[in-house]
Enzyme design. Structure first.
Site, mmCIF file in Angstrom:
data_model
loop_
_atom_site.group_PDB
_atom_site.id
_atom_site.type_symbol
_atom_site.label_atom_id
_atom_site.label_comp_id
_atom_site.label_asym_id
_atom_site.label_seq_id
_atom_site.Cartn_x
_atom_site.Cartn_y
_atom_site.Cartn_z
ATOM 1 N N ASN A 118 0.816 -1.217 0.000
ATOM 2 C CA ASN A 118 0.000 0.000 0.000
ATOM 3 C C ASN A 118 0.852 1.270 0.000
ATOM 4 O OD1 ASN A 118 -1.921 -1.931 0.211
ATOM 5 N ND2 ASN A 118 -2.663 -1.377 2.253
ATOM 6 N N HIS A 164 -17.959 34.682 -31.639
ATOM 7 C CA HIS A 164 -19.103 33.936 -32.214
ATOM 8 C C HIS A 164 -18.771 33.385 -33.606
ATOM 9 C CE1 HIS A 164 -21.493 36.052 -29.090
ATOM 10 N NE2 HIS A 164 -20.738 37.073 -29.428
ATOM 11 N N SER A 285 -7.731 11.148 -49.146
ATOM 12 C CA SER A 285 -8.948 10.338 -49.090
ATOM 13 C C SER A 285 -8.767 9.124 -49.985
ATOM 14 C CB SER A 285 -10.135 11.183 -49.564
ATOM 15 O OG SER A 285 -11.181 10.329 -50.000
ATOM 16 N N LYS A 291 -8.713 15.465 -52.036
ATOM 17 C CA LYS A 291 -8.781 15.833 -50.625
ATOM 18 C C LYS A 291 -7.424 16.000 -49.963
ATOM 19 C CE LYS A 291 -11.834 16.268 -48.225
ATOM 20 N NZ LYS A 291 -12.734 15.329 -47.511
ATOM 21 N N GLU A 298 -7.569 16.818 -36.140
ATOM 22 C CA GLU A 298 -8.870 16.258 -35.737
ATOM 23 C C GLU A 298 -8.698 15.215 -34.631
ATOM 24 O OE1 GLU A 298 -11.562 15.586 -39.382
ATOM 25 O OE2 GLU A 298 -9.539 15.786 -40.163
ATOM 26 N N GLN A 330 -6.443 0.069 -7.176
ATOM 27 C CA GLN A 330 -5.588 -0.539 -8.203
ATOM 28 C C GLN A 330 -5.986 -0.058 -9.608
ATOM 29 O OE1 GLN A 330 -4.102 -4.613 -7.823
ATOM 30 N NE2 GLN A 330 -5.460 -5.143 -9.505
ATOM 31 N N LYS A 333 -4.443 3.300 -11.977
ATOM 32 C CA LYS A 333 -3.315 3.422 -12.896
ATOM 33 C C LYS A 333 -3.745 3.495 -14.358
ATOM 34 C CE LYS A 333 -1.299 0.502 -9.904
ATOM 35 N NZ LYS A 333 -2.252 1.049 -8.976
HETATM 36 N N1 ARG Z 1 -1.581 -3.880 -6.890
HETATM 37 C C1 ARG Z 1 -2.161 -3.042 -5.887
HETATM 38 C C2 ARG Z 1 -2.467 -1.671 -6.405
HETATM 39 O O1 ARG Z 1 -2.050 -1.348 -7.477
HETATM 40 C C3 ARG Z 1 -1.246 -2.877 -4.713
HETATM 41 C C4 ARG Z 1 -1.415 -4.034 -3.814
HETATM 42 C C5 ARG Z 1 -2.150 -3.725 -2.589
HETATM 43 N N2 ARG Z 1 -2.877 -4.889 -2.335
HETATM 44 C C6 ARG Z 1 -3.369 -5.244 -1.161
HETATM 45 N N3 ARG Z 1 -3.988 -6.337 -1.102
HETATM 46 N N4 ARG Z 1 -3.214 -4.510 -0.121
HETATM 47 O O2 ARG Z 1 -3.125 -0.888 -5.767
#
Ligand code: ARG
Length: 476
Positions: A118, A164, A285, A291, A298, A330, A333
């Site tokens: 953690n 505008h 195109s 084109k 875009e 988790q 990410k």
């Molecule tokens: N892989 C987890 C995360 O990305 C971290 C692990 C924490 N897992 C746990 N069982 N305390 O957050």
């Protein structure tokens, strides 16, 4: 990756359990495919933690050196692509700990003392955000450079300024490019704010409530080259506001880039024809041979939707979670990595697109001379002669209507026509029909007059320099 044998328990919590997890549970909980990107930060945090353990008398010098050496080879294998995670490794943190234990035996098995995944993941992600925010800040500076160099070549290139999307007042391309660059300069500062927010080590927070071991978190922070340490262990592992700061900065930057992209789309259209994108940055195109499409602009405009989605996703993920760590986190990410990747790509593409624009000064100048865009400047001449603005506005409006009716251009209008509308109009007033004159007369603070724009470009060059200086050294 190989699946662990059902029944065997290779997990770091094996003591409490008689069997290992069901392979389907492994597939659910594993974050390896995503968080393997944190490997180098996880290694840095691991080495830093080894120093903390050494300062606490829990590892000796030789053990720290052995951990350092093994960590170096893991990074080498990772970079060369020869590192193969085992299906049993739940995440990058388990992978690194397993490799250290396999390679160093008893020494490797000591590394997780006073540490939890953690506080480890919360540190790794902070290091990642810090690094990426420095990169995006530097890339923002690069785009500002590109816009400044367009501006330098077009200090006197007049074009319509719009409100505008209607022609409003003549400006210059330099002034317009500068407007986008100032927004990007603020984006760059926002990235640096996010970088600062992430510049904290939370190693030593443990799972949520610290440790009975005599660990001093500032040892790891110093090893990591990180400015600050956490104040409260529970907050340290729970919050992801530093990541929100980064993703927010990405979202705002994405929105700014999409507005710039939209103008590239407009400028390169036949309707505007203000610019052409060089062949290398245009697409054709498959069906219509004539084109020339501005696809990169875009896509940048479209990708801003993803930037907003990542911010919304991350905020929604954390909303309502009780303290402290919850496995939901988790999922953070994928939002954070996507936001960073997309922002870098959009900055890179936009910088290239800006460099690939070839402006048609004649077309822009012609457009700037149409649509009575001199009207506001002319009304202000009357104000300068003591006429109340509202009366000046009304008289100029009547002049615009009279010219429309008589078919005269202002530049060719007889003075009698002007005088018949307001006695304070003068013969010389017809000169405002020249958009260059209008632009150079607008010398107010932050305005488009060339001397004012030169000042703005000086500010922008300074802003880009400061971004590069404050973004920290690019890491290898
Ligand atoms: N892989 C987890 C995360 O990305 C971290 C692990 C924490 N897992 C746990 N069982 N305390 O957050």
């Amino acid at each position: 990756m190989t699946e662990p044998e059902p029944g065997a328990n290779p997990m770091p919590w094996a003591g409490r359990f008689t069997t290992g997890p069901d392979p389907a549970l492994n597939r659910l909980t594993s974050s390896m495919a995503i968080d393997i990107r944190l490997l180098e930060h996880d290694i840095a945090a691991t080495v830093a933690h080894a120093h903390t353990l050494r300062a606490a008398g829990l590892l000796d010098e030789a053990q720290v050196a052995a951990i350092g050496g093994a960590c170096e080879s893991i990074v080498g294998e990772f970079r060369s692509g020869s590192l193969s995670p085992d299906g049993a490794d739940e995440d990058v943190h388990s992978l690194v700990e397993r490799l250290l234990t396999e390679r160093l035996g008893d020494t490797g098995a000591r590394i997780h003392a006073g540490r939890s995944r953690n506080d480890l993941v919360a540190t790794d992600l902070r290091l990642w955000c810090k690094h990426e925010a420095g990169t995006t800040a530097r890339m923002t500076a690069g785009l500002i450079d590109g816009l400044v160099s367009v501006a330098e070549g077009h200090i006197a290139t007049v074009m319509p300024g719009y409100t505008h999307l209607q022609r409003a007042q003549p400006v210059t391309l330099a002034f317009h490019a500068g407007a986008h660059a100032f927004a990007l300069a603020r984006d760059g500062r926002r990235f640096l704010e996010a970088r600062r927010a992430a510049d904290v080590s939370v190693l030593g927070a443990g799972a949520l409530a610290g440790t009975t071991l005599p660990l001093e978190p500032s040892v790891a922070a110093a090893e990591l080259g990180v400015e600050r340490i956490f104040d409260n262990a529970m907050d340290a592992v729970s919050d992801r506001d530093f990541a929100m700061d980064f993703v927010y900065a990405c979202a705002v930057c994405g929105v700014h880039l999409s507005r710039l992209a939209e103008e590239v789309v407009q400028w390169t259209s036949s309707e505007f024809s203000f610019a052409r994108l060089a062949d290398e940055w245009s697409t054709g195109s498959s069906m219509m041979p004539q084109k020339r499409n501005p696809d990169p602009a875009e896509l940048t405009r479209g990708r801003a939707a993803g930037a907003i989605a990542d911010l919304t996703g991350l905020l929604a993920l954390v909303k309502g979670l009780p303290l402290s760590y919850n496995r939901d986190l988790q999922e953070d990410k994928s939002f954070v990595f996507a936001a960073g990747d997309r922002t870098k790509k959009s900055l890179e593409i936009t910088t290239a697109v800006i460099g690939a624009l070839r402006f048609d000064e004649g077309r822009m100048g012609e457009a700037a001379g149409q649509g009575a865009m001199w009207a506001t400047d002319l009304a202000e001449r009357l104000v300068g002669r003591g006429v109340p603005f509202r009366a000046a506005h009304e008289a100029t409006g009547r002049l615009v209507a009279a010219l429309e009716e008589s078919g005269f251009e202002l530049g060719a209008a007889p003075v009698e026509l002007l005088k018949s509308i307001h006695p304070r109009f003068e013969q010389g007033d017809v000169a405002v029909a020249d958009p260059s004159l209008g632009v150079s007369a607008r010398t107010s603070h932050g305005g488009p007059a060339p001397a004012r724009v030169e000042e703005q470009l000086t500010t922008l060059r300074g802003a880009a320099e400061a971004l590069r200086r404050d973004a920290g050294a690019p890491l290898g």
